[in-house]
Design a protein around this motif. Structure first.
Motif, short mmCIF file in Angstrom:
data_model
loop_
_atom_site.label_atom_id
_atom_site.label_comp_id
_atom_site.label_asym_id
_atom_site.label_seq_id
_atom_site.Cartn_x
_atom_site.Cartn_y
_atom_site.Cartn_z
N ALA A 177 0.86 -1.64 0.04
CA ALA A 177 -0.06 0.34 -0.15
C ALA A 177 0.99 0.86 -0.05
CB ALA A 177 -1.00 -0.37 1.25
N ASP A 178 1.60 0.97 0.12
CA ASP A 178 2.65 2.26 0.64
C ASP A 178 4.12 2.57 -0.48
OD1 ASP A 178 2.06 2.72 2.98
OD2 ASP A 178 3.47 2.13 4.33
N ASP A 179 3.50 1.32 -1.85
CA ASP A 179 4.37 1.98 -2.98
C ASP A 179 4.70 3.63 -3.07
OD1 ASP A 179 5.63 -1.15 -2.35
OD2 ASP A 179 4.23 -1.65 -4.06
N ALA A 180 3.65 4.40 -3.13
CA ALA A 180 3.06 4.74 -3.92
C ALA A 180 3.77 6.26 -3.23
CB ALA A 180 1.53 5.91 -4.78
N VAL A 181 3.72 6.18 -2.02
CA VAL A 181 4.14 6.57 -0.70
C VAL A 181 5.74 6.79 -0.97
CG1 VAL A 181 4.93 7.76 1.10
CG2 VAL A 181 2.65 6.62 0.55
N GLU A 182 6.40 5.69 -1.05
CA GLU A 182 7.62 5.36 -2.11
C GLU A 182 8.25 6.28 -2.99
OE1 GLU A 182 8.61 1.24 -1.75
OE2 GLU A 182 8.61 1.12 0.47
N VAL A 183 7.46 6.01 -3.82
CA VAL A 183 7.85 6.86 -4.80
C VAL A 183 7.65 8.01 -5.54
CG1 VAL A 183 6.23 7.24 -7.75
CG2 VAL A 183 6.72 4.63 -6.54
N ALA A 184 6.61 8.49 -4.31
CA ALA A 184 6.31 10.42 -4.50
C ALA A 184 7.92 10.70 -3.49
CB ALA A 184 5.63 10.27 -3.38
N ASP A 185 8.29 9.93 -2.93
CA ASP A 185 9.85 10.78 -1.68
C ASP A 185 10.51 10.23 -3.23
OD1 ASP A 185 8.69 11.04 0.62
OD2 ASP A 185 8.43 8.27 1.14
N ARG A 186 10.90 9.17 -3.99
CA ARG A 186 12.06 8.88 -5.15
C ARG A 186 11.84 10.29 -4.92
NH1 ARG A 186 10.60 3.55 -5.20
NH2 ARG A 186 9.68 3.60 -6.88
N ILE A 187 10.64 10.96 -6.14
CA ILE A 187 10.86 12.04 -6.75
C ILE A 187 10.43 13.05 -6.34
CG2 ILE A 187 8.97 13.70 -7.95
CD1 ILE A 187 6.93 11.12 -8.80
N GLN A 188 10.56 13.06 -5.27
CA GLN A 188 11.26 14.40 -4.28
C GLN A 188 12.82 14.75 -3.82
OE1 GLN A 188 9.00 17.26 -4.07
NE2 GLN A 188 6.91 16.12 -3.35
N ASP A 189 12.99 13.12 -4.02
CA ASP A 189 14.38 13.86 -3.75
C ASP A 189 15.56 13.93 -5.46
OD1 ASP A 189 14.12 12.63 -0.82
OD2 ASP A 189 13.83 10.50 -1.44
N ALA A 190 14.61 13.60 -6.34
CA ALA A 190 15.23 13.27 -7.26
C ALA A 190 14.71 14.87 -8.13
CB ALA A 190 14.67 13.07 -8.65
N LEU A 191 14.15 15.52 -7.05
CA LEU A 191 14.20 17.01 -6.93
C LEU A 191 14.62 17.91 -7.10
CD1 LEU A 191 10.07 17.55 -8.44
CD2 LEU A 191 12.37 17.04 -9.76
N CYS A 192 15.59 17.37 -6.01
CA CYS A 192 16.36 18.39 -5.32
C CYS A 192 17.58 18.92 -6.04
CB CYS A 192 16.90 18.00 -4.03
SG CYS A 192 16.13 17.33 -2.80
N GLU A 193 18.25 18.58 -7.12
CA GLU A 193 19.07 19.11 -7.77
C GLU A 193 18.60 20.00 -9.04
OE1 GLU A 193 22.47 17.75 -6.95
OE2 GLU A 193 22.27 16.32 -5.28
N PRO A 194 19.46 20.46 -8.86
CA PRO A 194 19.30 21.40 -9.54
C PRO A 194 19.70 21.49 -10.97
CG PRO A 194 21.57 22.15 -9.27
CD PRO A 194 20.98 21.23 -7.94
N TYR A 195 18.20 22.28 -11.95
CA TYR A 195 18.52 22.05 -13.91
C TYR A 195 19.28 22.56 -14.21
CZ TYR A 195 14.13 18.87 -12.77
OH TYR A 195 13.38 18.08 -12.46
#
Length: 818
Positions: free
Chosen positions: A477-495
């Motif tokens: 059930a928490d797979d979606a939350v884990e994906v959301a956390d990965r996305i937030q982490d991936a967006l920490c780096e600048p473009y």
């Protein structure tokens, strides 16, 4: 119809007579006693049969007159030929059965011999099939080859021996005796003419019977000639059957020719149409020359020159002529074959050229089909994918989401989740740096997100900066939350784009279908969108999981927004909070505060609806109404209370309203419309307006200031306050935020901050107003700091327009007491 029936009856009678005469003749020949009476009866029946045949042939001539005069004449001469034979039979009957003599020569022989040329001429008149000159020459050569071969046999077997036997007889005897074999040669010639000109229409049955009749007559005459040479012929004998049958077929040929198309199909000989007669004739014509050539050459081996009738030199000469005709024919065949080969070569070349052209066209068509198929596939792909990011679009996402919903209904163990993603700072980057930079930013964003999800998941772009991820068949059930956390982490780096770094965050709304409550895809997206907006409200750069209360709140917001659109100028009202000097408590003006007199919810404050107005865009319309209504009301008070002509009105402006291209024009229009002095209008602007488009804001501030309208910075110190702004912009007044005022008397640090603000305003020669004064302690502290102006519940609550007169009356009493 009666005429047709009459003709049909007449033909049936003729057929019966023909058959009856034939049968009677045959029975007489074979079964009647040979005592001389059979000859008498046979001659009578023979004459009657021939007469019927003559009538049938004459009928064919008369019936063919409308079809063709040439055909009619042909059958007429055939009928005359048969009539000559009948006359000969009648004369011979008189000689043999009446006068009991058998003279030779006699007048009967004249008529017998006359029938041959008449028949040959009649056959010659039969219309020929139109052919090429080459085919005509070949036909004539074939006929000559066959005819010469037949004449050779006749000459050797009949004419030459007969000529030898008749050396002692008179000329007339010899002439008439040799004329009969010559007549057979004429019959044979007539047979060849018919054979090589056999018609290809329904009349072929008539000519088939005619050919059969001639063939039987020739055979019978040959046997008769042979029996005559050997003195073995008997009148009324079995040989006469051949003539009987021959004349039967002659009569039938006339009847067939006279038959109409309708009668032809219903008659017995119509059955012959089903037989491949034409094919038989063609085969016979092709083989006949070769048969006779072989026969003529092999004839030498069987011929014995024991009676000195014909010598070998004559035979060789005739065979040489036949051979020459064969060689000439083969020469024409070779020429024709060469011509045909040349035509075939040209045809093959044309076919090859056409084939190559067709192949080229086929290749072009195949290429066009492939190209069209590629375009159709591309169009189908484009219809289902975003052109910039190549991600599935909304249409494809909805299709897959509906499929996931159906699977969850059938399988209770199956579950899915949807992540609705909205980029937080994308609009400002896209507007400031341009769309090309924004597009590259979106592509880089997609590349990062794709690394955070499985290949089986659906990552789609809904449009603009909105994206959706469909996570199917979740194990936990928490797979979606884990994906959301990965996305937030991936967006920490600048473009990094064009040597410039950009930081982009995302607000994510999550929907988990754990209880299989959804029926359609749009409902899932709607709930995910609600959760995403809730994440934005909570500060952005985070995710929120959808719950039922969120939907209720969103529906309430939607309803409130709908009601708000009809409330402008109808249910919106203004309350006014007085602003005083803190040392003398003198009224200097009012701040216009917006209220919503909601018919269902009662009186609503800005905190209850202002955010909805901002997001829906209604804030501009509402702000324009507040500005116009405030100016109108202040001018009304000035006119009503002239002693307070120096008061002012403070109006709050939203950033969106302030940045409208036509705001300055609107401001001038309202001032002119209400006749309010510009100096009496003070516009309050939050510090956030100063952050964006500073050059535009500076120019607009100067324009407003030049009108005489004062500018105030509202909630000073609560946002991105910068002392540099106070130098750069023509600001007349700053208002201390209520949060700092509430710290007075509670903390030394808070008091010092307020004191610093007051001192700074004094040093910069700026006015300062303290907001939210709610206690005597706060008021005393501000008085000690020599703060100029203040407002708050402790001094006076915001009042509706109809209660403001109390404020003016109280000020009048205060002024009179001073």
């Amino acid at each position: 119809m009666e005429r047709s029936s009459h003709h049909g009856l007449r033909k049936n009678i003729l057929i019966l007579f023909l058959l009856a005469g034939t049968v009677a003749n045959i029975l007489t020949i074979f079964f009647y006693p040979e005592d001389g009476s059979n000859v008498f009866l046979s001659n009578i029946l023979f004459i009657l049969l021939n007469l019927i045949s003559v009538f049938c042939l004459w009928h064919a001539s008369s019936s063919s007159r409308e079809q063709s005069k040439r055909v009619s004449r042909a059958w007429l001469f055939i009928a005359l030929s048969q009539l000559a034979f009948v006359i000969g039979d009648v004369l011979w009957f008189i000689y043999e059965s009446v006068m009991f003599i058998e003279p030779f020569p006699s007048w009967a022989d004249v008529f017998y011999l006359l029938c041959y040329p008449l028949l040959l001429y009649g056959i010659f008149l039969v219309p020929r099939e139109k052919t090429s000159k080459m085919d005509a020459v070949k036909k004539w050569l074939d006929a000559i080859i066959v005819l010469l071969s037949a004449m050779l046999v006749f000459w050797v077997m009949l004419i030459a021996p007969l000529n030898m036997d008749l050396k002692e007889d008179t000329f007339i005897v010899r002439f008439l005796s040799l004329a009969y074999p010559a007549g057979d040669i004429m019959l044979f010639a007539a047979l060849l003419i018919l054979l090589y000109n056999y018609p290809k229409d329904r009349s072929h049955n008539a000519y088939a019977f005619l050919i059969l009749s001639l063939f039987i007559q020739i055979l019978t005459d040959i046997v008769f000639s042979y029996q005559s040479l050997t003195n073995s012929y008997v009148s009324g004998g079995w040989l006469d059957v051949g003539w009987v049958i021959g004349y039967l077929f002659m009569g039938i040929a006339g009847l067939v020719q006279a038959t109409t198309q309708e009668e032809h199909e219903n008659c017995v000989w119509g059955l012959f149409d089903r037989l491949p007669v034409e094919q038989y004739m063609e085969d016979l014509k092709d083989r006949l020359p070769y048969i006779f050539v072989v026969f003529s050459h092999t004839f030498l081996f069987f011929y014995k020159e024991d009676q000195n009738t014909v010598d070998y030199q004559f035979l060789i000469l005739i065979i040489g002529v036949i051979t020459a005709a064969v060689m000439l024919r083969q020469y024409f065949v070779i020429i024709e074959n060469q011509k045909l080969n040349a035509e075939l070569g040209r045809a093959v070349s044309e076919i090859r050229a056409k084939s190559e052209k067709l192949q080229t066209m086929n290749n072009d068509l195949r290429h066009e089909i492939n190209e069209r198929k590629r375009i159709e596939e591309q169009l189908a792909y484009d219809a289902m994918h975003d052109p910039l990011t190549k991600l599935p679009n909304r249409t494809l996402l909805l299709d897959r989401l509906n499929h996931a919903i159906e699977l969850s209904k059938r399988n209770s163990q199956y579950s899915f989740a949807v992540l609705f993603i909205d980029l937080d700072q994308f609009k400002s980057v896209n507007d400031s740096m341009g769309h090309s930079t924004g597009d590259k930013l979106l592509i880089n964003f997609v590349e990062r997100i794709e690394k955070c999800i499985r290949k089986s998941d659906t990552f789609a772009r809904l449009g603009g900066d909105e994206f959706t991820i469909l996570l199917e068949d979740q194990a936990e059930a928490d797979d979606a939350v884990e994906v959301a956390d990965r996305i937030q982490d991936a967006l920490c780096e600048p473009y990094t784009i064009k040597d410039q770094d950009f930081f982009i965050t995302a607000s994510i709304g999550i929907v988990k279908d754990v209880d299989h409550r959804y029926e359609e895809a749009e409902a899932v997206l709607q709930d995910a969108d609600i959760a995403m907006y809730h994440a934005k409200e909570c500060g952005k750069a985070q995710y929120k999981i959808f719950s039922a209360p969120l939907r209720t709140e969103m529906l309430s917001r939607i309803r409130l927004e709908s009601e708000m659109r009809s409330a402008v100028g109808k249910n919106f009202i203004l309350h006014y909070q007085p602003i005083y000097t803190l040392n003398e408590k003198k009224l200097i003006g009012f701040e216009a505060l917006l209220r919503w007199d909601h018919p269902r919810l009662g009186l609503l404050y800005p905190a209850d609806f202002l955010e909805i107005a901002e997001t829906s865009g209604l804030i501009v319309e509402i702000g324009d109404w507040v500005l116009r209504e405030s100016c109108k009301q202040l001018k009304s008070w000035m006119d009503q209370y002239p002693q307070f002509a120096d008061i002012c009105i403070n109006v709050n402006l939203s950033g969106k309203q302030f940045m409208q291209p036509d705001f300055l024009s609107l401001l001038k229009s309202i001032l002119q419309e209400t006749q309010l002095p510009p100096s009496a209008l003070h516009l309050e602007i939050t510090e956030t307006v100063l952050l964006d488009n500073q050059q535009i804001v500076t120019d607009l501030f100067n324009e407003i200031h030049n009108l005489g309208v004062e500018l105030e910075i509202d909630d000073f110190g609560s946002g991105y306050s910068s002392i540099g702004y106070l130098q750069r912009f023509p600001v007349d007044t700053i208002k201390i935020d209520r949060l700092f005022i509430q710290e007075l008397g509670k903390s030394i640090k808070g008091s010092r901050l307020v004191h610093s603000m007051v001192k700074m305003a004094e040093d910069l020669d700026m006015k300062i107003i303290a907001e939210g004064i709610e206690t005597s302690t706060q008021l005393s502290a501000l008085e000690e700091m020599t703060c100029q102006y203040g407002q708050g519940y402790y001094l006076c609550y915001p009042l509706p327009e109809y209660e403001i007169h109390k404020v003016f009356l109280e000020q009048e009493r205060l002024n009179s007491s001073l």
